[in-house]
Design a protein around this motif. Structure first.
Motif, mmCIF file in Angstrom:
data_model
loop_
_atom_site.group_PDB
_atom_site.id
_atom_site.type_symbol
_atom_site.label_atom_id
_atom_site.label_comp_id
_atom_site.label_asym_id
_atom_site.label_seq_id
_atom_site.Cartn_x
_atom_site.Cartn_y
_atom_site.Cartn_z
ATOM 1 N N ASP A 96 12.104 -20.124 44.106
ATOM 2 C CA ASP A 96 13.332 -19.975 43.703
ATOM 3 C C ASP A 96 14.125 -19.715 45.027
ATOM 4 O O ASP A 96 15.108 -20.297 45.436
ATOM 5 N N ARG A 101 24.850 -12.098 45.391
ATOM 6 C CA ARG A 101 23.896 -12.772 45.958
ATOM 7 C C ARG A 101 22.640 -12.039 46.082
ATOM 8 O O ARG A 101 21.495 -12.431 45.884
ATOM 9 N N GLY A 153 18.287 -12.779 64.971
ATOM 10 C CA GLY A 153 18.875 -14.066 64.531
ATOM 11 C C GLY A 153 17.805 -14.594 63.393
ATOM 12 O O GLY A 153 18.181 -15.847 63.155
ATOM 13 N N CYS A 154 17.269 -13.878 62.624
ATOM 14 C CA CYS A 154 16.287 -14.166 61.758
ATOM 15 C C CYS A 154 17.239 -14.759 60.529
ATOM 16 O O CYS A 154 17.814 -14.057 60.036
ATOM 17 N N GLY A 155 17.062 -15.989 60.184
ATOM 18 C CA GLY A 155 17.875 -16.750 59.137
ATOM 19 C C GLY A 155 18.790 -17.133 59.676
ATOM 20 O O GLY A 155 19.442 -16.835 60.903
ATOM 21 N N LYS A 156 19.449 -18.361 58.971
ATOM 22 C CA LYS A 156 20.580 -18.901 59.417
ATOM 23 C C LYS A 156 21.802 -18.031 59.011
ATOM 24 O O LYS A 156 22.213 -17.765 57.996
ATOM 25 N N GLN A 175 16.590 -13.657 52.628
ATOM 26 C CA GLN A 175 15.192 -13.057 53.235
ATOM 27 C C GLN A 175 15.307 -11.467 52.986
ATOM 28 O O GLN A 175 14.335 -10.807 52.653
ATOM 29 N N ALA A 210 26.185 -19.760 56.532
ATOM 30 C CA ALA A 210 25.996 -19.970 55.422
ATOM 31 C C ALA A 210 26.287 -21.421 55.007
ATOM 32 O O ALA A 210 27.180 -21.845 55.459
ATOM 33 N N LYS A 211 25.333 -22.162 54.608
ATOM 34 C CA LYS A 211 25.747 -23.430 54.089
ATOM 35 C C LYS A 211 26.801 -23.394 52.955
ATOM 36 O O LYS A 211 26.998 -22.577 52.113
ATOM 37 N N ALA A 240 22.896 -24.409 41.565
ATOM 38 C CA ALA A 240 21.919 -23.959 42.382
ATOM 39 C C ALA A 240 20.436 -23.222 41.661
ATOM 40 O O ALA A 240 20.804 -22.600 40.720
ATOM 41 N N ASN A 241 19.480 -23.584 42.271
ATOM 42 C CA ASN A 241 18.267 -22.976 41.751
ATOM 43 C C ASN A 241 18.036 -21.321 42.292
ATOM 44 O O ASN A 241 17.557 -20.529 41.508
ATOM 45 N N ASN A 242 18.853 -21.125 43.299
ATOM 46 C CA ASN A 242 18.696 -19.989 43.719
ATOM 47 C C ASN A 242 19.648 -19.026 43.729
ATOM 48 O O ASN A 242 19.726 -17.781 44.435
ATOM 49 N N TRP A 265 11.775 -14.526 67.575
ATOM 50 C CA TRP A 265 12.331 -15.932 66.785
ATOM 51 C C TRP A 265 11.672 -16.865 66.734
ATOM 52 O O TRP A 265 11.533 -17.674 66.053
ATOM 53 N N ALA A 280 16.537 -20.143 54.998
ATOM 54 C CA ALA A 280 16.412 -18.727 54.764
ATOM 55 C C ALA A 280 17.711 -18.081 55.064
ATOM 56 O O ALA A 280 17.938 -17.623 56.176
ATOM 57 N N ALA A 312 26.201 -24.996 46.982
ATOM 58 C CA ALA A 312 26.172 -25.977 45.914
ATOM 59 C C ALA A 312 26.763 -25.439 44.684
ATOM 60 O O ALA A 312 26.760 -24.152 44.384
#
Lengths: 178, 587
Positions: free
Chosen positions: A109, B7, B37-40, A90, B43-44, B50-52, A39, A85, B47
């Motif tokens: 993107d 997604r 815990g890789c990655g948040k 990911q 989730a936010k 969004a672009n992604n 991490w 991410a 938007a």
């Protein structure tokens, strides 16, 4: 994965039960320590640049370059603070890697920085941001008659700053710095 | 898979490609990755646009997968576009699960996109005072960048005595596209744009902006691109000199005035920050409405009479430019138009349900006077140097400088590396002719461009050539030849017609400015008939679906003909007006 390993052990004879928690505990501890280590590494800019792909000059100009990225470095903001991410993103990227679709990783993107990310630290909302630059008067770029613009329209993370306003009209002598 | 599919799997092709590693990913999702815990994890808040999420470069196969037929690829050089401007995409390629659709709204006419075209469509559809119109725009205000409107006929033209034969203009427009066009869209413009201009004046009179349309003679296009005058301009006592002088400034005020008028009408519901994401077509083939999104999530709109697509082109979607345009059109170019809304939403939504897209590669509106970061700002003071001879990477002049914008851009992109290193030459002769403050502005700003390699300056042509990276004797010969044409009054090489306006490259100081193409807009879209019905690939109207403005097609091919006066905005207003009329009647 830890849970999957735990499940079969639980059905084994009672004699071995005493050792099982220790073994499991050690395994979990090792994974946790490794995980923490991973991490911490994963949070470093070097991780992005070495593990999966070349980052072209994104990492180098985080250290020094034309974009606003290096200003964020100075403020101890790392890659993943802005290029948020989420796990699904990911995983999608890992899948592209595994499928050999490396021409189509779409990092721009997948890790695109939306206004909401910038506004988290800069003002909280576009309206509040505009107030913070009110002293720019009639040429406040954050309260312009065109409407909300994408922050990175002008503030490029890893490229030369764009003086978008003055491409069409005077902007009160403002120039993009950084 | 199912829950995350929207997604994780943005396209059908992406889904198939990824199937082989799906199991591994699924394991990773519940296992190791989760543990580290890789990655948040949280989730936010997503938007609205969004672009992604919807369409992005990582899922660029959507731009071929979206077509309802087998496609083939022409082997062209694959290069990234120089366009950096990225708008937020509203179109959602995946199916939107019913469980995510929070509510249903009913209206008569749904207008998708509220820039100039959508404003006109919403006004026109609601003119009867009874037709319910829901107008949805994904951005916080409708955008608009324009100065004039191309029309044939109408009150202002007639009063000014500028009578143009509609048949001639129809032919000029068709000729500009080398006749690669169906009949109806151009004919609709030639027949009804004058009427649309009169209607537009009525809307201005209804509004609070005191805007007036008037006829103003444009600069005649030189070379062999001469055409009749067809441009109506706009003015208002409320506009500052800056608004009037700034490129496209009046357009912004017009869209604002129309939004104000729409808000005053009781049968119109105008909403911003509300993207339309997907069209809905029933088993009978009728478009019944669309799925849109706001802060509360997705919602369904049932449009009893029709849906009007007015979402523009895709000039702010770099991945789509790379997929649908000529490489040479999009590689060494920048973007010039701060609208950001044109991300191809309307084209993709239409094609997805069977609409006929203009044949690709798509036509673009391109100007020169660009440099790698954008369009040379007026505030840079460098524009006086941009009128000089057009010089390529070898120090050779390559085109007549009096060509219209699109021709100069195309000629530039036909040079080495698709226009990677073309220049405009200037000298102390041009600079000394400027007012002192203009000279100072140029001198103040040039160093920044020199530093970035976009400009070079020197006391001799030989030294300048060295800095440009071309042969000194070649450049000297080019300049001598160009100066000779000014003396003789005849351009032996490229037949420039306005040599009288040219000044020689001579004096004690010389300049070269990088000069490349700029993209203002894409102008290909969904093919429509004389009533703005969107056609399918059998040329049958898709019931309940209309398109207008930059979202519509059958009007341009190859490039936007910059030598014709105002056809793009002429199409926006005329087709917005006509589509609104017909949608309100449900016919």
């Amino acid at each position: 994965m830890a849970e999957e390993q735990q499940a079969p052990k639980a059905t084994e004879p009672t004699k071995k039960r005493k050792k099982a928690p220790i073994v499991i505990g050690v395994i979990v501890a090792v994974i946790v320590v490794a995980g923490i280590g991973f991490w911490n590494w994963h949070e470093q800019p070097s991780f992005c640049g070495t593990v999966c792909h070349t980052m072209s000059d994104h990492v180098t100009n985080y250290e020094e370059g034309p974009g606003v990225a290096h200003l964020h470095q100075a403020a101890n903001v790392s890659c993943l603070d802005c290029h948020q991410a989420t796990l699904d993103v990911q995983l999608a990227e890992v899948r592209s890697q595994l499928a050999g679709d490396t021409d189509n990783l779409g990092l721009a993107d997948r890790y695109y920085v939306d206004n909401s990310v910038c506004l988290d630290c800069h003002g909280g909302s576009y309206e509040e941001l505009a107030k913070s630059t009110e002293d720019l008067g009639a040429y406040n770029p954050h309260a312009n008659p065109h409407g909300e613009m994408n922050c990175n329209e002008c503030h490029k993370g890893h490229a030369e700053q764009q003086d978008t306003c003055s491409q069409c009209h005077e902007n009160g002598g403002q120039r993009m710095l950084a | 898979m199912s829950e995350d599919q929207s997604r994780l799997e943005p396209t059908r092709r992406g889904f198939l490609k990824a199937a082989g590693v799906a199991a591994l990913s699924a394991a990773a999702a519940t296992g190791a990755f989760g543990l580290t815990g890789c990655g948040k994890a949280e989730a936010k808040e997503e938007a609205l646009v969004a672009n992604n999420a919807g369409v992005g470069k990582f899922s660029e196969s959507v731009y071929t997968d979206v077509f309802p037929f087998e496609t083939r690829g022409i082997p062209v050089l694959k290069k990234e576009t120089g366009v950096l401007r990225r708008g937020n995409v509203a179109y959602v390629a995946n199916d939107i699960p019913e469980s995510e659709i929070k509510r249903t709204e009913e209206t008569d006419v749904l207008v998708c996109g509220v820039g100039l075209t959508g404003s006109c469509a919403a006004l026109s559809a609601s003119d009867d005072g009874t037709t319910r119109v829901l107008a949805l725009e994904k951005m916080d205000v409708g955008r608009g960048m324009f100065e004039g409107m191309g029309v044939v006929g109408g009150t202002k033209m007639t009063e000014a005595g500028n009578i143009v034969d509609p048949a001639e203009m129809m032919d000029r427009m068709r000729a500009a596209a080398d006749y690669r066009l169906p009949i109806d869209p151009i004919k609709l413009w030639a027949d009804r744009s004058g009427e649309a201009a009169d209607w537009m004046q009525e809307k201005f009179d209804e509004g609070d902006g005191q805007i007036e349309t008037y006829y103003k003679t444009g600069n005649p296009t030189a070379h062999h691109f001469d055409v009749p005058q067809t441009e109506i301009s706009f003015r208002s006592p409320q506009w500052s000199e800056k608004t009037t002088k700034n490129a496209g400034g009046g357009g912004m005020m017009i869209v604002k005035d129309f939004a104000n008028t729409l808000n005053k009408r009781s049968n119109v519901d105008l909403r911003f920050n509300t993207p339309v994401c997907k069209l809905e077509r029933n088993a009978d083939g009728r478009v019944t409405g669309a799925i849109a999104k706001d802060a509360d999530g997705y919602f369904r709109v049932n449009a009893a009479k029709g849906v009007i697509l007015a979402m523009g082109g895709f000039e702010s979607n770099p991945a789509m430019l790379e997929a649908w345009c000529r490489t040479e059109d999009i590689e060494h170019c920048s973007s010039w138009a701060p609208n950001s809304g044109g991300t191809g939403d309307g084209e993709l939504m239409g094609i997805e349900i069977g609409a006929q897209m203009d044949p690709l590669p798509a036509a673009i509106m391109n100007f020169d006077f660009g440099y790698p970061e954008g369009f040379y700002p007026a505030s840079s003071g460098l524009r006086p140097l941009l009128g000089g001879p057009m010089i390529n990477q070898d120090g050779v002049r390559y085109a007549a400088e009096d060509l219209p914008f699109q021709a100069r851009s195309n000629a530039t992109n036909a040079q080495w590396h698709r226009g990677e290193k073309c220049w405009r030459l200037g000298s102390s002769t041009q600079v000394n002719a400027l007012a002192p403050e203009a000279q100072q502005l140029l001198k103040d700003n040039l160093p920044a461009y020199v530093e970035k390699g976009y400009a070079v300056e020197a006391d001799t042509l030989a030294e300048l050539a060295d800095k440009m990276g071309c042969d000194a004797s070649t450049l000297e010969a080019t300049v001598a030849r160009f100066n000779g044409f000014i003396d003789s009054g005849h351009d032996d090489d490229f037949y420039r017609q306005n040599l009288a306006k040219a000044t020689k490259i001579e004096g004690d100081h010389f300049y070269a400015l990088r000069n490349q193409s700029c993209i203002l807009a894409t102008v290909s879209g969904l093919v429509v008939d004389y009533y703005c019905h969107v056609l399918d690939y059998d040329n049958k109207p898709i019931e309940g679906l209309y398109a207008a403005g930059g979202n519509s097609g059958g009007f341009f091919a190859g490039e936007y003909p910059r030598h014709v006066f105002g056809p793009s905005v002429g199409r926006c207003v005329t087709f917005g007006y006509v589509s609104g009329q017909h949608a309100a009647k449900g016919e």
